[in-house]
Scaffold this motif. Structure first.
Motif, PDB file in Angstrom:
ATOM      1  N   LEU A 170     -76.414 -62.497  73.750  1.00 44.58           N
ATOM      2  CA  LEU A 170     -74.962 -62.522  73.849  1.00 44.58           C
ATOM      3  C   LEU A 170     -74.381 -61.129  73.744  1.00 44.58           C
ATOM      4  CD1 LEU A 170     -73.521 -62.206  70.790  1.00 44.58           C
ATOM      5  CD2 LEU A 170     -74.440 -64.489  70.564  1.00 44.58           C
ATOM      6  N   LEU A 171     -73.164 -61.013  74.242  1.00 45.95           N
ATOM      7  CA  LEU A 171     -72.448 -59.741  74.259  1.00 45.95           C
ATOM      8  C   LEU A 171     -70.994 -60.015  73.901  1.00 45.95           C
ATOM      9  CD1 LEU A 171     -72.294 -56.685  75.067  1.00 45.95           C
ATOM     10  CD2 LEU A 171     -71.699 -57.477  77.366  1.00 45.95           C
ATOM     11  N   THR A 172     -70.472 -59.266  72.927  1.00 44.57           N
ATOM     12  CA  THR A 172     -69.052 -59.347  72.604  1.00 44.57           C
ATOM     13  C   THR A 172     -68.361 -58.133  73.194  1.00 44.57           C
ATOM     14  OG1 THR A 172     -69.463 -60.612  70.589  1.00 44.57           O
ATOM     15  CG2 THR A 172     -67.341 -59.474  70.764  1.00 44.57           C
ATOM     16  N   ILE A 173     -67.343 -58.398  74.007  1.00 42.28           N
ATOM     17  CA  ILE A 173     -66.591 -57.341  74.688  1.00 42.28           C
ATOM     18  C   ILE A 173     -65.233 -57.230  74.003  1.00 42.28           C
ATOM     19  CG2 ILE A 173     -65.626 -56.564  76.876  1.00 42.28           C
ATOM     20  CD1 ILE A 173     -67.753 -58.532  78.181  1.00 42.28           C
ATOM     21  N   PRO A 174     -64.941 -56.076  73.408  1.00 44.55           N
ATOM     22  CA  PRO A 174     -63.653 -55.924  72.726  1.00 44.55           C
ATOM     23  C   PRO A 174     -62.497 -55.884  73.725  1.00 44.55           C
ATOM     24  CG  PRO A 174     -65.194 -54.155  72.117  1.00 44.55           C
ATOM     25  CD  PRO A 174     -65.782 -54.891  73.273  1.00 44.55           C
ATOM     26  N   SER A 175     -61.315 -56.217  73.249  1.00 46.84           N
ATOM     27  CA  SER A 175     -60.125 -56.084  74.092  1.00 46.84           C
ATOM     28  C   SER A 175     -60.000 -54.626  74.534  1.00 46.84           C
ATOM     29  CB  SER A 175     -58.880 -56.523  73.322  1.00 46.84           C
ATOM     30  OG  SER A 175     -58.684 -55.701  72.191  1.00 46.84           O
ATOM     31  N   GLY A 176     -59.390 -54.425  75.691  1.00 49.25           N
ATOM     32  CA  GLY A 176     -59.186 -53.071  76.189  1.00 49.25           C
ATOM     33  C   GLY A 176     -60.335 -52.510  76.998  1.00 49.25           C
ATOM     34  N   TYR A 177     -61.340 -53.317  77.266  1.00 46.77           N
ATOM     35  CA  TYR A 177     -62.467 -52.881  78.095  1.00 46.77           C
ATOM     36  C   TYR A 177     -62.444 -53.618  79.428  1.00 46.77           C
ATOM     37  CZ  TYR A 177     -64.690 -50.099  74.508  1.00 46.77           C
ATOM     38  OH  TYR A 177     -64.955 -49.113  73.582  1.00 46.77           O
ATOM     39  N   VAL A 178     -62.491 -52.847  80.510  1.00 46.53           N
ATOM     40  CA  VAL A 178     -62.535 -53.428  81.843  1.00 46.53           C
ATOM     41  C   VAL A 178     -63.965 -53.895  82.100  1.00 46.53           C
ATOM     42  CG1 VAL A 178     -62.087 -53.040  84.287  1.00 46.53           C
ATOM     43  CG2 VAL A 178     -60.734 -51.833  82.573  1.00 46.53           C
ATOM     44  N   THR A 179     -64.089 -55.119  82.627  1.00 43.43           N
ATOM     45  CA  THR A 179     -65.394 -55.743  82.779  1.00 43.43           C
ATOM     46  C   THR A 179     -65.542 -56.345  84.165  1.00 43.43           C
ATOM     47  OG1 THR A 179     -65.326 -56.361  80.453  1.00 43.43           O
ATOM     48  CG2 THR A 179     -66.923 -57.504  81.823  1.00 43.43           C
ATOM     49  N   ARG A 180     -66.749 -56.214  84.699  1.00 44.48           N
ATOM     50  CA  ARG A 180     -67.122 -56.968  85.894  1.00 44.48           C
ATOM     51  C   ARG A 180     -68.455 -57.635  85.612  1.00 44.48           C
ATOM     52  NH1 ARG A 180     -67.936 -55.464  92.192  1.00 44.48           N
ATOM     53  NH2 ARG A 180     -68.606 -57.536  92.806  1.00 44.48           N
ATOM     54  N   PHE A 181     -68.501 -58.919  85.901  1.00 42.68           N
ATOM     55  CA  PHE A 181     -69.675 -59.742  85.661  1.00 42.68           C
ATOM     56  C   PHE A 181     -70.388 -60.016  86.977  1.00 42.68           C
ATOM     57  CE2 PHE A 181     -71.248 -64.075  86.094  1.00 42.68           C
ATOM     58  CZ  PHE A 181     -72.211 -64.126  85.118  1.00 42.68           C
ATOM     59  N   LEU A 182     -71.724 -59.983  86.957  1.00 38.64           N
ATOM     60  CA  LEU A 182     -72.538 -60.309  88.131  1.00 38.64           C
ATOM     61  C   LEU A 182     -73.659 -61.244  87.683  1.00 38.64           C
ATOM     62  CD1 LEU A 182     -73.583 -59.889  91.080  1.00 38.64           C
ATOM     63  CD2 LEU A 182     -74.846 -57.917  90.189  1.00 38.64           C
ATOM     64  N   SER A 183     -73.832 -62.341  88.403  1.00 34.37           N
ATOM     65  CA  SER A 183     -74.931 -63.263  88.122  1.00 34.37           C
ATOM     66  C   SER A 183     -76.123 -62.859  88.986  1.00 34.37           C
ATOM     67  CB  SER A 183     -74.502 -64.701  88.434  1.00 34.37           C
ATOM     68  OG  SER A 183     -75.503 -65.599  88.045  1.00 34.37           O
ATOM     69  N   ILE A 184     -77.165 -62.351  88.367  1.00 39.43           N
ATOM     70  CA  ILE A 184     -78.346 -61.882  89.097  1.00 39.43           C
ATOM     71  C   ILE A 184     -79.185 -63.068  89.562  1.00 39.43           C
ATOM     72  CG2 ILE A 184     -80.464 -60.521  88.897  1.00 39.43           C
ATOM     73  CD1 ILE A 184     -78.891 -58.742  86.894  1.00 39.43           C
ATOM     74  N   THR A 185     -79.277 -64.106  88.721  1.00 39.57           N
ATOM     75  CA  THR A 185     -79.935 -65.362  89.087  1.00 39.57           C
ATOM     76  C   THR A 185     -78.907 -66.477  88.874  1.00 39.57           C
ATOM     77  OG1 THR A 185     -80.714 -65.855  86.855  1.00 39.57           O
ATOM     78  CG2 THR A 185     -82.158 -64.499  88.245  1.00 39.57           C
ATOM     79  N   ASP A 186     -79.233 -67.700  89.221  1.00 41.31           N
ATOM     80  CA  ASP A 186     -78.383 -68.807  88.807  1.00 41.31           C
ATOM     81  C   ASP A 186     -78.259 -68.722  87.291  1.00 41.31           C
ATOM     82  OD1 ASP A 186     -78.174 -69.740  91.412  1.00 41.31           O
ATOM     83  OD2 ASP A 186     -79.684 -71.301  91.162  1.00 41.31           O
ATOM     84  N   SER A 187     -77.041 -68.909  86.782  1.00 43.57           N
ATOM     85  CA  SER A 187     -76.842 -68.724  85.347  1.00 43.57           C
ATOM     86  C   SER A 187     -75.756 -69.658  84.826  1.00 43.57           C
ATOM     87  CB  SER A 187     -76.466 -67.269  85.044  1.00 43.57           C
ATOM     88  OG  SER A 187     -75.246 -66.930  85.667  1.00 43.57           O
ATOM     89  N   THR A 188     -75.808 -69.881  83.524  1.00 41.29           N
ATOM     90  CA  THR A 188     -74.771 -70.625  82.816  1.00 41.29           C
ATOM     91  C   THR A 188     -74.425 -69.843  81.563  1.00 41.29           C
ATOM     92  OG1 THR A 188     -75.657 -72.716  83.627  1.00 41.29           O
ATOM     93  CG2 THR A 188     -74.128 -72.834  81.790  1.00 41.29           C
TER      94      THR A 188
END
Length: 125
Positions: A84-102
Motif C-alpha cells: 500500500l501507498l499513502t499519498i498526502p494531500s497536495g501531491y499530483v498523482t497519475r496511476f497506471l495499471s501495469i496488469t489487471d488490478s484491483t
C-alpha cells in the motif's frame, strides 16, 4: 435492516463517503474498490485536502507522484499485491495499471470538491 448490494451499483466502486449511492454516508472518510485493466490509467490529479491510501488487492500498478507546483523529479512507485501507498494531500498523482488490478482506496475525509484534475503535469502519456 440488511440489504444486499452489488459493487456495480456504486459510482466507480466508491461505497462509503459523503455521496449517493453509499452504504455509509459520512464526511469522515471514503472507501472504494476499483478494478483496472492492463494499461488503464487515471488522469493526473491532486487532492487538496484529503490523504489517500491505495492497497493493491491484486495485480501490479504504478504511481507517478510529484508535489504540487514543484520542480522536483517525480517519484515512480510500483506496488504489487498486499502493498500500500499513502499519498498526502497536495501531491499530483497519475496511476497506471501495469496488469489487471484491483485496489482498495481509502481517503481520510469525504470532500466532493477535493479532487482537481491537473493539466500541467509531468507526464505526457
Amino acid at each position: 435492516h440488511m440489504e444486499k448490494k452489488n459493487l456495480s451499483e456504486f459510482t466507480n466502486g466508491w461505497v462509503v463517503g459523503n455521496f449517493t449511492p453509499s452504504v455509509i454516508k459520512t464526511d469522515s472518510c471514503e472507501v472504494g474498490i476499483q478494478s483496472w485493466g492492463v494499461g488503464d490509467y487515471s488522469e493526473p490529479h491532486v487532492h487538496l485536502i484529503t490523504n489517500e491510501t491505495n492497497l493493491v488487492l491484486n495485480g501490479l500498478v504504478e504511481f507517478k507522484i510529484q508535489k504540487m507546483n514543484s520542480d522536483e523529479i517525480p517519484q515512480v512507485i510500483q506496488l504489487k499485491k498486499n502493498e500500500l501507498l499513502t499519498i498526502p494531500s497536495g501531491y499530483v498523482t497519475r496511476f497506471l495499471s501495469i496488469t489487471d488490478s484491483t485496489l482498495l482506496i481509502i481517503k481520510d475525509q469525504s470532500k466532493t470538491y477535493d479532487k482537481v484534475i491537473w493539466n500541467s503535469f509531468f507526464i505526457s502519456s
